[in-house]
Design a protein around this motif. Structure first.
Motif, PDB file in Angstrom:
ATOM      1  N   GLY A  83       0.789  -1.227   0.000  1.00  0.00           N
ATOM      2  CA  GLY A  83       0.000   0.000   0.000  1.00  0.00           C
ATOM      3  C   GLY A  83       0.817   1.270   0.000  1.00  0.00           C
ATOM      4  N   GLY A  84       2.117   1.138   0.307  1.00  0.00           N
ATOM      5  CA  GLY A  84       2.965   2.316   0.338  1.00  0.00           C
ATOM      6  C   GLY A  84       2.786   3.138   1.597  1.00  0.00           C
ATOM      7  N   LYS A  85       3.552   4.205   1.693  1.00  0.00           N
ATOM      8  CA  LYS A  85       3.569   5.041   2.891  1.00  0.00           C
ATOM      9  C   LYS A  85       2.196   5.598   3.226  1.00  0.00           C
ATOM     10  CE  LYS A  85       5.972   9.044   4.881  1.00  0.00           C
ATOM     11  NZ  LYS A  85       7.024  10.072   4.662  1.00  0.00           N
ATOM     12  N   LYS A  86       1.454   6.038   2.206  1.00  0.00           N
ATOM     13  CA  LYS A  86       0.154   6.653   2.442  1.00  0.00           C
ATOM     14  C   LYS A  86      -0.805   5.696   3.132  1.00  0.00           C
ATOM     15  CE  LYS A  86      -3.489   9.283   0.114  1.00  0.00           C
ATOM     16  NZ  LYS A  86      -3.981   9.815  -1.181  1.00  0.00           N
ATOM     17  N   ALA A  87      -0.698   4.414   2.814  1.00  0.00           N
ATOM     18  CA  ALA A  87      -1.591   3.407   3.402  1.00  0.00           C
ATOM     19  C   ALA A  87      -1.004   2.773   4.660  1.00  0.00           C
ATOM     20  CB  ALA A  87      -1.897   2.332   2.378  1.00  0.00           C
ATOM     21  N   GLY A  88       0.107   3.303   5.142  1.00  0.00           N
ATOM     22  CA  GLY A  88       0.700   2.772   6.371  1.00  0.00           C
ATOM     23  C   GLY A  88       1.704   1.670   6.155  1.00  0.00           C
ATOM     24  N   GLY A  89       2.107   1.443   4.880  1.00  0.00           N
ATOM     25  CA  GLY A  89       3.117   0.428   4.609  1.00  0.00           C
ATOM     26  C   GLY A  89       4.502   0.950   4.959  1.00  0.00           C
ATOM     27  N   GLN A  90       5.121   0.369   5.965  1.00  0.00           N
ATOM     28  CA  GLN A  90       6.442   0.826   6.401  1.00  0.00           C
ATOM     29  C   GLN A  90       7.059  -0.196   7.344  1.00  0.00           C
ATOM     30  OE1 GLN A  90       6.108   3.651  10.125  1.00  0.00           O
ATOM     31  NE2 GLN A  90       4.701   4.460   8.567  1.00  0.00           N
ATOM     32  N   LEU A  91       8.375  -0.140   7.445  1.00  0.00           N
ATOM     33  CA  LEU A  91       9.121  -0.919   8.431  1.00  0.00           C
ATOM     34  C   LEU A  91      10.093   0.020   9.140  1.00  0.00           C
ATOM     35  CD1 LEU A  91       9.967  -4.167   6.433  1.00  0.00           C
ATOM     36  CD2 LEU A  91       8.658  -4.086   8.560  1.00  0.00           C
ATOM     37  N   VAL A  92      10.233  -0.161  10.436  1.00  0.00           N
ATOM     38  CA  VAL A  92      11.201   0.609  11.216  1.00  0.00           C
ATOM     39  C   VAL A  92      12.306  -0.323  11.690  1.00  0.00           C
ATOM     40  CG1 VAL A  92      11.541   1.838  13.399  1.00  0.00           C
ATOM     41  CG2 VAL A  92       9.672   2.487  11.883  1.00  0.00           C
ATOM     42  N   ASP A  93      13.522   0.144  11.603  1.00  0.00           N
ATOM     43  CA  ASP A  93      14.731  -0.623  11.900  1.00  0.00           C
ATOM     44  C   ASP A  93      15.431   0.046  13.085  1.00  0.00           C
ATOM     45  OD1 ASP A  93      17.259  -1.773  11.937  1.00  0.00           O
ATOM     46  OD2 ASP A  93      17.659  -1.485   9.805  1.00  0.00           O
TER      47      ASP A  93
END
Length: 458
Positions: free
Chosen positions: A275-285
């Motif tokens: 979904g990408g950033k706008k849809a909340g697609g993210q990972l934090v390291d």
């Protein structure tokens, strides 16, 4: 020398007068919404939602369709002098809802993340958020607002606070597959890491990562891993361990358990960037802190007031989530966490809104910050690093403990009811207090603050 002579008749004491024992009365208990005040200071509402087709309207609710903590929250507001209605959001009656909520001075959104996308028409979440933002623009209050939930509740909030004393400077966020591959291969070559997906709240998609069969490089940036380097992985929802190559892990994170990703034991399908950033697609390291096995310390906050300190100590494995931990509760001022309270609750909270970009938004009425212990700057000292914020429908555990089946608020034991009611009463009093502040005359004006909260109040 004491005499044993019998006392004279005159000196004989009179028999005591019988006393009537006055029974101790427990505080009154309310299992339903209390009567509304005749002349409320303000009109508030708790916004609810039932997932179409789900038992009770969702696993967070009882058979009456309410979260167990909803009625106590409403009653806390009523006790503080406001009125409080329970308003159900129905995705197919959006326009009716918009008209209804326009009459309130403030609303508390008690909808679990993701529920507005379950069994609803496309765009429901966006329409609901637009309605809440419209209320803000008209000078109403929304807890927690869409902006706060996005900026504070998302995992990349940890990147925004990286340079605060409660953050870790080596915290990175990935929104695209190429950034994940390049960044993770470099950080993982240097030291053990934690990779956190943005979605979910019970440890799913949060992976502790160790390098297998290869030494870490001496300095960050000295090396970058190859696809066939090996990893040991532990998922925080259940502490299960898997062994995969770097390439398989990245494939799983991006595309899920494909043939290229190998066989996975995880019950969740990966695809964390979908979904990408706008849809909340993210990972934090983030760096994996070596003292994670000591558990996490949760500060439960009501606006900027510390209500409770909860130490969650893992009982098996390293994860303190998913019912896998022992909870110990501490009051504010506890000597064990005095330094943490003084640093965060008394100082850092004031900087937090600016760091997260929400200085023009109201702090959540109820929110938490979870801390992991780390070695301090001096030998034997401890500092605490934030691992997560939660401001989206934070559950009140002693109420929610009976949720999800046939039990209602009436089934909560008295001891838990009265203890948890201290929190909901504080929430109610704080909500009314904030409205008082908002409507108080400012700069000599006889009128209250009529402009948008988001424009002039923090």
């Amino acid at each position: 020398e004491r005499t044993t002579e019998a006392p004279s008749r005159r000196s004989c004491p009179k028999p005591p007068t019988p006393r009537t024992r006055i029974p101790t009365m427990a505080p009154e208990r309310f299992n339903d919404v209390m009567p509304q005040p005749a002349n409320p200071k303000y009109k508030l509402a708790v916004i609810e939602f039932k997932v179409p087709g789900a038992k009770n309207g969702g696993s967070d609710k009882g058979p009456n369709g309410h979260r167990i903590d909803t009625i106590p929250i409403a009653n806390g507001i009523i006790k503080a002098g406001g009125s409080c209605d329970l308003v159900l959001y129905e995705h197919d009656k959006h326009d009716d809802f918009v008209k209804k909520v326009s009459d309130f001075d403030a609303v508390l959104v008690r909808i679990n993340p993701g529920q507005l996308s379950q069994g609803t028409t496309e765009g429901t979440q966006e329409r609901f958020d637009a309605c809440m933002n419209d209320l803000l623009s008209k000078g109403k209050l929304v807890w927690s607002s869409p902006g706060v939930q996005k900026c504070m509740g998302a995992k990349d909030a940890l990147v925004k606070i990286a340079n605060m004393s409660c953050g870790l400077v080596d915290t990175f966020a990935y929104y695209e597959a190429k950034d994940l591959e390049e960044g993770f291969k470099k950080t993982m070559a240097f030291q053990p890491r934690v990779i956190k997906q943005n979605r979910g709240s019970a440890g799913e998609g949060i992976w502790l990562c160790w390098l297998e069969g290869k030494d870490y490089c001496e300095n960050f940036g000295d090396a970058s891993l190859e696809d066939d380097d090996k990893l040991k992985l532990m998922e925080m929802n259940d502490n299960h361990v898997e062994y995969h190559t770097v390439g398989e892990f990245i494939e799983f994170c991006v595309n899920g358990p494909t043939k290229k990703a190998g066989e996975w034991k995880s019950t969740f399908p990966g695809k964390y960037l979908a979904g990408g950033k706008k849809a909340g697609g993210q990972l934090v390291d983030q760096r994996l802190l070596s003292r994670i096995d000591e558990g996490e310390v949760r500060l439960l906050m009501v606006r900027d007031k510390l209500h409770t300190i909860i130490h969650k100590k893992p009982e098996n494995g390293l994860s303190a989530v998913g019912g896998n931990s022992k909870y110990t509760y501490y009051e504010p001022g506890s000597s064990k966490f005095r330094a943490l309270e003084a640093k965060f609750a008394d100082k850092d909270v004031k900087q937090l809104q600016e760091a997260l970009g929400i200085e023009k938004e109201p702090l959540p009425l109820l929110w938490t910050a979870d801390f992991i212990p780390a070695d301090g700057d001096t030998p034997g000292s401890t500092k605490y690093v934030i691992g997560e914020f939660n401001c989206s429908c934070v559950g009140i555990s002693k109420f929610q403990a009976v949720t999800g089946g046939e039990k209602t608020l009436a089934d909560v034991p008295d001891s838990d009811y009265y203890e948890a009611s201290k929190l909901t009463d504080l929430m109610g009093a704080t909500a009314v207090e904030i409205l008082d502040e908002m409507h108080a005359p400012k700069n000599g004006s006889k009128d209250g603050a009529e402009e948008s909260y988001g424009k002039n109040y923090s």
